[in-house]
Design a protein around this motif. Structure first.
Motif, PDB file in Angstrom:
ATOM      1  N   ALA A  13     -15.951 -39.509 -10.390  1.00 22.15           N
ATOM      2  CA  ALA A  13     -16.509 -40.865 -10.249  1.00 22.15           C
ATOM      3  C   ALA A  13     -15.337 -41.836 -10.106  1.00 22.15           C
ATOM      4  CB  ALA A  13     -17.338 -41.221 -11.482  1.00 22.15           C
ATOM      5  N   MET A  14     -15.486 -42.764  -9.191  1.00 26.37           N
ATOM      6  CA  MET A  14     -14.362 -43.664  -8.892  1.00 26.37           C
ATOM      7  C   MET A  14     -14.876 -45.102  -8.803  1.00 26.37           C
ATOM      8  SD  MET A  14     -11.808 -43.434  -5.630  1.00 26.37           S
ATOM      9  CE  MET A  14     -13.074 -43.039  -4.417  1.00 26.37           C
ATOM     10  N   VAL A  15     -14.312 -45.944  -9.667  1.00 26.07           N
ATOM     11  CA  VAL A  15     -14.619 -47.380  -9.575  1.00 26.07           C
ATOM     12  C   VAL A  15     -13.493 -48.036  -8.799  1.00 26.07           C
ATOM     13  CG1 VAL A  15     -14.821 -49.542 -10.847  1.00 26.07           C
ATOM     14  CG2 VAL A  15     -15.934 -47.482 -11.728  1.00 26.07           C
ATOM     15  N   VAL A  16     -13.848 -48.756  -7.759  1.00 28.03           N
ATOM     16  CA  VAL A  16     -12.877 -49.563  -7.018  1.00 28.03           C
ATOM     17  C   VAL A  16     -13.442 -50.975  -6.997  1.00 28.03           C
ATOM     18  CG1 VAL A  16     -11.555 -49.817  -4.884  1.00 28.03           C
ATOM     19  CG2 VAL A  16     -12.425 -47.555  -5.533  1.00 28.03           C
ATOM     20  N   ARG A  17     -12.749 -51.905  -7.695  1.00 27.78           N
ATOM     21  CA  ARG A  17     -13.272 -53.270  -7.758  1.00 27.78           C
ATOM     22  C   ARG A  17     -13.304 -53.884  -6.359  1.00 27.78           C
ATOM     23  NH1 ARG A  17     -14.476 -55.090 -12.787  1.00 27.78           N
ATOM     24  NH2 ARG A  17     -16.186 -55.891 -11.531  1.00 27.78           N
ATOM     25  N   LEU A  66      -8.864 -49.965 -10.401  1.00 30.81           N
ATOM     26  CA  LEU A  66      -9.332 -48.622 -10.045  1.00 30.81           C
ATOM     27  C   LEU A  66      -9.499 -47.860 -11.353  1.00 30.81           C
ATOM     28  CD1 LEU A  66      -6.618 -47.992  -7.345  1.00 30.81           C
ATOM     29  CD2 LEU A  66      -9.050 -48.043  -6.854  1.00 30.81           C
ATOM     30  N   TYR A  67     -10.634 -47.208 -11.511  1.00 28.56           N
ATOM     31  CA  TYR A  67     -10.854 -46.423 -12.733  1.00 28.56           C
ATOM     32  C   TYR A  67     -11.511 -45.121 -12.310  1.00 28.56           C
ATOM     33  CZ  TYR A  67     -11.794 -45.363 -17.630  1.00 28.56           C
ATOM     34  OH  TYR A  67     -11.803 -44.771 -18.879  1.00 28.56           O
ATOM     35  N   LEU A  68     -10.857 -44.012 -12.642  1.00 31.52           N
ATOM     36  CA  LEU A  68     -11.326 -42.698 -12.196  1.00 31.52           C
ATOM     37  C   LEU A  68     -11.711 -41.828 -13.386  1.00 31.52           C
ATOM     38  CD1 LEU A  68      -8.393 -41.851  -9.720  1.00 31.52           C
ATOM     39  CD2 LEU A  68     -10.406 -43.201  -9.272  1.00 31.52           C
ATOM     40  N   PHE A  69     -12.819 -41.110 -13.265  1.00 30.04           N
ATOM     41  CA  PHE A  69     -13.107 -40.078 -14.267  1.00 30.04           C
ATOM     42  C   PHE A  69     -13.923 -38.958 -13.642  1.00 30.04           C
ATOM     43  CE2 PHE A  69     -17.576 -41.011 -15.478  1.00 30.04           C
ATOM     44  CZ  PHE A  69     -17.729 -42.308 -14.994  1.00 30.04           C
ATOM     45  N   SER A  70     -14.008 -37.861 -14.362  1.00 27.93           N
ATOM     46  CA  SER A  70     -14.639 -36.646 -13.827  1.00 27.93           C
ATOM     47  C   SER A  70     -15.928 -36.380 -14.581  1.00 27.93           C
ATOM     48  CB  SER A  70     -13.681 -35.462 -13.958  1.00 27.93           C
ATOM     49  OG  SER A  70     -12.463 -35.754 -13.302  1.00 27.93           O
ATOM     50  N   THR A  71     -17.038 -36.372 -13.856  1.00 23.57           N
ATOM     51  CA  THR A  71     -18.329 -36.285 -14.554  1.00 23.57           C
ATOM     52  C   THR A  71     -18.571 -34.906 -15.178  1.00 23.57           C
ATOM     53  OG1 THR A  71     -19.431 -35.813 -12.461  1.00 23.57           O
ATOM     54  CG2 THR A  71     -19.425 -38.103 -13.180  1.00 23.57           C
ATOM     55  N   CYS A 117      -4.339 -48.650 -11.427  1.00 25.61           N
ATOM     56  CA  CYS A 117      -5.146 -47.440 -11.222  1.00 25.61           C
ATOM     57  C   CYS A 117      -5.145 -46.667 -12.527  1.00 25.61           C
ATOM     58  CB  CYS A 117      -4.573 -46.583 -10.099  1.00 25.61           C
ATOM     59  SG  CYS A 117      -5.540 -45.074  -9.856  1.00 25.61           S
ATOM     60  N   VAL A 118      -6.284 -46.634 -13.185  1.00 22.94           N
ATOM     61  CA  VAL A 118      -6.376 -46.031 -14.513  1.00 22.94           C
ATOM     62  C   VAL A 118      -7.087 -44.684 -14.421  1.00 22.94           C
ATOM     63  CG1 VAL A 118      -7.242 -46.343 -16.865  1.00 22.94           C
ATOM     64  CG2 VAL A 118      -6.440 -48.324 -15.556  1.00 22.94           C
TER      65      VAL A 118
END
Ligand SMILES: Cc1ncc(COP(=O)(O)O)c(C=O)c1O
Length: 408
Positions: free
Chosen positions: A231-235, A216-221, A195-196
């Motif tokens: 924004a959340m990427v979950v493979r 998992l890759y999270l960032f704030s738009t 989880c990055v």
């Protein structure tokens, strides 16, 4: 290599033409960036003409729903992941909170999670709380002087019990970029997912999450020139494995499984403006369009090269001061322009003094309390943080240096 056309870039941000902000240089971008005009325009249009319940069979609603879908599709393509792998929630903190609940339903007592003391609390506390459910927490610690995370120190923490490794792409204080691809490969080899927290990295260029290998890759738009969303990427494999956190009848909707809060329709739609911005910068510098992933990579590299150029004078000035502690690397390569300083006075007091010189900066612990403690910095004293991005003008950096000279 093509250099960034700063005049073109700054023309994309209404804040630089805003009379009430004239004469002030913005150095709190790690807190939240200025939004680009493409985002402001879309948000305004949504509120004026599409602000109805989306996905219903009348024109305003169809347009609103289509714009939300567009944001998801275009950003996912730029991030190198499938559309179903990207979702939006109210913030990164809210997204990580929900993710931790989902992992709570998937893990068993005796399983282990690795967390760091470099992370912002958003990618730390929610995981540590799982200790109450019998999950073992292992801490990957920073170097007390450097604040760096050494991958060699991660190895001994990994064994067959570790299911998840949480770490930042880059800390919001240290600024050093962690090698997500190799850390993820280490975690995967041990049978764990990653989880990055990409919140402090993504403003410096949208990452190719697919290539990085994060699960998992999270960032704030709101820090990537957009509206206030997470924004959340979950493979996909993980998305299918994690228990549904949304309403039971929405379990099969990838956009709703891990985002129980009803979405902010207008802001999700306006996130398409971030993709517009990347495309506009690409078209201006490279002519025309290309594959979304290629455009994002080229614009990313332009941004990073510009930031490296911008950082040098500030780091040179710091090298000549022996009364200030710079947290993180002294060289511009491999770090983002998030520059944290320990000063004789508390960070907030120095930021207040800088405000008198037209420099907008921040001071404090920035929710990285564990990191400051690990570095031997009293969180109450905090750091002064000067954070900038590709749109920052070299003259603004020079003004910040002059202001620092005046107030320190
Ligand atoms: C590195 C980092 N992670 C997470 C967060 C939390 O993001 P949000 O405000 O979207 O919850 C922040 C916010 O400043 C941050 O800097």
């Amino acid at each position: 290599m093509t250099a960034l056309d700063l005049d073109f870039v700054r023309a994309q941000f209404p804040a630089f033409a805003e009379p009430s902000l004239a004469g002030q240089a913005f150095f709190e971008n790690a807190g939240g960036s200025y939004p680009c005009r493409q985002v402001v325009d879309r948000l305004t249009r949504f509120y004026r003409s599409r602000k109805v319940q989306p996905y219903a069979p009348y024109a305003a609603s169809r347009l609103g729903g289509a714009e939300m879908d567009e944001a998801r599709e275009r950003l996912a393509a730029m991030l190198g992941v499938g559309t179903d792998e990207l979702s939006f929630g109210p913030s990164t903190s809210a997204n990580s909170y929900v993710l931790a609940q989902a992992f709570r339903g998937m893990l068993s007592p005796g399983d282990a999670i690795v967390v760091t003391d470099q992370d912002h609390e958003a990618n730390s506390g929610v995981w540590r709380r799982l200790a109450a459910d019998g999950i073992e927490l292992r801490e990957w610690r920073v170097g007390a002087a450097s604040g760096a995370l050494d991958p060699a120190a991660l190895g001994p923490l990994l064994d067959g019990r570790v299911r998840l490794v949480c770490f930042p792409h880059c800390s919001n204080i240290v600024g050093q970029v962690n090698d997500v691809a190799s850390i993820s490969a280490m975690a995967h080899a041990a049978g764990a997912v990653t989880c990055v927290d990409g919140v402090s990295y993504a403003p410096h260029g949208l990452p190719d999450v697919g290539a990085l290998g994060a699960d998992l890759y999270l960032f704030s738009t709101y820090k990537t020139y957009g509206p206030h969303q997470g924004a959340m990427v979950v493979r996909r494999a993980l998305l299918d494995a994690l228990p549904n956190q949304g309403h039971w009848f929405n379990a099969s909707s990838t956009a709703k499984r891990l985002t129980p809060a009803g979405p902010d329709h207008a802001q999700v739609a306006a996130c398409a403006g971030i993709a517009d911005y990347v495309e506009a910068v690409h078209a201006h510098h490279f002519g025309g369009t290309a594959e979304p992933r290629t455009m994002a990579a080229r614009v990313h590299d332009l941004q990073r090269a510009q930031e490296t150029r911008l950082l040098a004078p500030l780091l040179d000035w710091l090298a000549a001061r022996n009364d200030l502690r710079l947290v993180g690397p002294r060289r511009p390569e491999g770090r983002v322009p998030t520059v944290s300083l320990v000063c004789a006075r508390p960070g907030e007091a120095v930021a207040a003094a800088l405000a008198g010189h037209g420099i907008m900066a921040g001071g404090g612990h920035f929710y990285a309390v564990r990191l400051l403690q690990a570095l031997g910095i009293d969180p109450e004293h905090g750091v002064l943080r000067l954070s900038f991005v590709h749109y920052t003008h070299p003259d603004e950096v020079a003004r910040a240096v002059a202001a620092l000279d005046a107030v320190l």
